[in-house]
Design a protein around this motif. Structure first.
Motif, PDB file in Angstrom:
ATOM      1  N   ILE A  61     -14.072  13.884 -29.001  1.00 56.31           N
ATOM      2  CA  ILE A  61     -14.800  14.311 -27.799  1.00 56.31           C
ATOM      3  C   ILE A  61     -16.244  14.582 -28.175  1.00 56.31           C
ATOM      4  O   ILE A  61     -16.535  15.276 -29.144  1.00 56.31           O
ATOM      5  CB  ILE A  61     -14.138  15.554 -27.169  1.00 56.31           C
ATOM      6  CG1 ILE A  61     -12.723  15.186 -26.707  1.00 56.31           C
ATOM      7  CG2 ILE A  61     -14.974  16.090 -26.011  1.00 56.31           C
ATOM      8  CD1 ILE A  61     -11.910  16.346 -26.190  1.00 56.31           C
ATOM      9  N   ARG A  62     -17.149  13.977 -27.419  1.00 59.48           N
ATOM     10  CA  ARG A  62     -18.579  14.151 -27.679  1.00 59.48           C
ATOM     11  C   ARG A  62     -19.312  14.335 -26.347  1.00 59.48           C
ATOM     12  O   ARG A  62     -18.811  13.965 -25.301  1.00 59.48           O
ATOM     13  CB  ARG A  62     -19.142  12.970 -28.466  1.00 59.48           C
ATOM     14  CG  ARG A  62     -18.787  11.637 -27.918  1.00 59.48           C
ATOM     15  CD  ARG A  62     -19.320  10.433 -28.697  1.00 59.48           C
ATOM     16  NE  ARG A  62     -19.137  10.349 -30.104  1.00 59.48           N
ATOM     17  CZ  ARG A  62     -18.089   9.821 -30.728  1.00 59.48           C
ATOM     18  NH1 ARG A  62     -17.096   9.340 -30.040  1.00 59.48           N
ATOM     19  NH2 ARG A  62     -18.044   9.764 -32.030  1.00 59.48           N
ATOM     20  N   SER A  63     -20.474  14.863 -26.437  1.00 57.27           N
ATOM     21  CA  SER A  63     -21.309  15.084 -25.258  1.00 57.27           C
ATOM     22  C   SER A  63     -21.797  13.744 -24.716  1.00 57.27           C
ATOM     23  O   SER A  63     -22.039  12.801 -25.483  1.00 57.27           O
ATOM     24  CB  SER A  63     -22.510  15.950 -25.632  1.00 57.27           C
ATOM     25  OG  SER A  63     -23.487  15.908 -24.623  1.00 57.27           O
ATOM     26  N   ASN A 113     -18.206  14.904 -20.694  1.00 52.56           N
ATOM     27  CA  ASN A 113     -17.929  14.507 -22.069  1.00 52.56           C
ATOM     28  C   ASN A 113     -17.468  13.056 -22.108  1.00 52.56           C
ATOM     29  O   ASN A 113     -17.047  12.493 -21.102  1.00 52.56           O
ATOM     30  CB  ASN A 113     -16.807  15.367 -22.674  1.00 52.56           C
ATOM     31  CG  ASN A 113     -17.204  16.809 -22.807  1.00 52.56           C
ATOM     32  OD1 ASN A 113     -18.245  17.122 -23.365  1.00 52.56           O
ATOM     33  ND2 ASN A 113     -16.369  17.691 -22.285  1.00 52.56           N
ATOM     34  N   ILE A 114     -17.525  12.521 -23.314  1.00 50.76           N
ATOM     35  CA  ILE A 114     -16.926  11.216 -23.590  1.00 50.76           C
ATOM     36  C   ILE A 114     -15.717  11.512 -24.468  1.00 50.76           C
ATOM     37  O   ILE A 114     -15.850  12.194 -25.479  1.00 50.76           O
ATOM     38  CB  ILE A 114     -17.911  10.298 -24.342  1.00 50.76           C
ATOM     39  CG1 ILE A 114     -19.158  10.057 -23.498  1.00 50.76           C
ATOM     40  CG2 ILE A 114     -17.229   8.990 -24.735  1.00 50.76           C
ATOM     41  CD1 ILE A 114     -20.286   9.395 -24.260  1.00 50.76           C
ATOM     42  N   ASP A 142     -26.097  10.047 -28.664  1.00 56.93           N
ATOM     43  CA  ASP A 142     -26.398   8.619 -28.768  1.00 56.93           C
ATOM     44  C   ASP A 142     -25.222   7.946 -29.483  1.00 56.93           C
ATOM     45  O   ASP A 142     -25.146   7.956 -30.705  1.00 56.93           O
ATOM     46  CB  ASP A 142     -27.696   8.389 -29.528  1.00 56.93           C
ATOM     47  CG  ASP A 142     -28.021   6.915 -29.666  1.00 56.93           C
ATOM     48  OD1 ASP A 142     -27.492   6.097 -28.886  1.00 56.93           O
ATOM     49  OD2 ASP A 142     -28.800   6.577 -30.573  1.00 56.93           O
ATOM     50  N   PHE A 143     -24.314   7.408 -28.700  1.00 55.53           N
ATOM     51  CA  PHE A 143     -23.101   6.812 -29.267  1.00 55.53           C
ATOM     52  C   PHE A 143     -23.245   5.306 -29.475  1.00 55.53           C
ATOM     53  O   PHE A 143     -22.347   4.669 -30.001  1.00 55.53           O
ATOM     54  CB  PHE A 143     -21.879   7.093 -28.375  1.00 55.53           C
ATOM     55  CG  PHE A 143     -22.018   6.560 -26.980  1.00 55.53           C
ATOM     56  CD1 PHE A 143     -21.658   5.257 -26.681  1.00 55.53           C
ATOM     57  CD2 PHE A 143     -22.507   7.363 -25.962  1.00 55.53           C
ATOM     58  CE1 PHE A 143     -21.788   4.757 -25.407  1.00 55.53           C
ATOM     59  CE2 PHE A 143     -22.628   6.868 -24.684  1.00 55.53           C
ATOM     60  CZ  PHE A 143     -22.276   5.564 -24.395  1.00 55.53           C
ATOM     61  N   TRP A 144     -24.369   4.727 -29.135  1.00 58.40           N
ATOM     62  CA  TRP A 144     -24.523   3.270 -29.196  1.00 58.40           C
ATOM     63  C   TRP A 144     -24.474   2.748 -30.628  1.00 58.40           C
ATOM     64  O   TRP A 144     -23.922   1.676 -30.880  1.00 58.40           O
ATOM     65  CB  TRP A 144     -25.799   2.831 -28.487  1.00 58.40           C
ATOM     66  CG  TRP A 144     -25.709   3.135 -27.021  1.00 58.40           C
ATOM     67  CD1 TRP A 144     -26.285   4.175 -26.360  1.00 58.40           C
ATOM     68  CD2 TRP A 144     -24.938   2.419 -26.052  1.00 58.40           C
ATOM     69  NE1 TRP A 144     -25.931   4.151 -25.036  1.00 58.40           N
ATOM     70  CE2 TRP A 144     -25.106   3.077 -24.812  1.00 58.40           C
ATOM     71  CE3 TRP A 144     -24.133   1.288 -26.097  1.00 58.40           C
ATOM     72  CZ2 TRP A 144     -24.502   2.643 -23.641  1.00 58.40           C
ATOM     73  CZ3 TRP A 144     -23.526   0.852 -24.927  1.00 58.40           C
ATOM     74  CH2 TRP A 144     -23.704   1.516 -23.717  1.00 58.40           C
TER      75      TRP A 144
END
Length: 140
Positions: free
Chosen positions: A103-105, A20-21, A109-111
């Motif tokens: 918290i994200r996988s 996770n991020i 696409d977090f860009w």
């Protein structure tokens, strides 16, 4: 730096296999060396502590923690008096740390969200400095 960051992120993912991020952030740390002659902090910054005479201050630190609800994020702005590295200057730290702790996988696409954070951080930076500071920056 975005393309380099994407490249390094892929290497990191390959070597560590994160699940996770838990924090996405942009940070911009500035050091300004302003001329000491007739120095008034308000000439250079729009947000600042007020002292009768800044030259008498041996130090100061000021921090603002600002909620950014539309981004579900927090912006911490820190300003501090630093030891000058050049004679006859007043050195000021201006630090912007904008972060989101959702918290994200790692597959998300977090860009594009990171770009939103960068745009917001730049907005606060631009509104924190005066034209006099912009002129000093452009001389470099």
């Amino acid at each position: 730096f975005k393309e380099q960051a994407k490249y390094l992120w892929k290497i990191y993912q390959t070597n560590t296999a994160p699940q996770n991020i838990n924090r996405i952030a942009v940070r911009f740390i500035n050091r300004f060396d302003f001329p000491e002659t007739d120095f008034e902090l308000s000439d250079y910054l729009n947000v600042f502590p007020q002292f009768p005479e800044i030259q008498l201050a041996k130090g100061f630190s000021m921090q603002a923690i600002l909620n950014q609800p539309d981004l579900d994020s927090t912006l911490i702005i820190t300003q501090a008096l630093l030891s000058p590295i050049k004679p006859h200057t007043v050195s000021i730290l201006l630090d912007f740390d904008l972060f989101n702790e959702t918290i994200r996988s790692v597959n998300d696409d977090f860009w594009s969200f990171l770009e939103q954070l960068r745009t917001r951080k730049n907005h606060f930076f631009e509104n924190s400095i005066t034209e006099k500071t912009r002129r000093l920056i452009s001389k470099r």
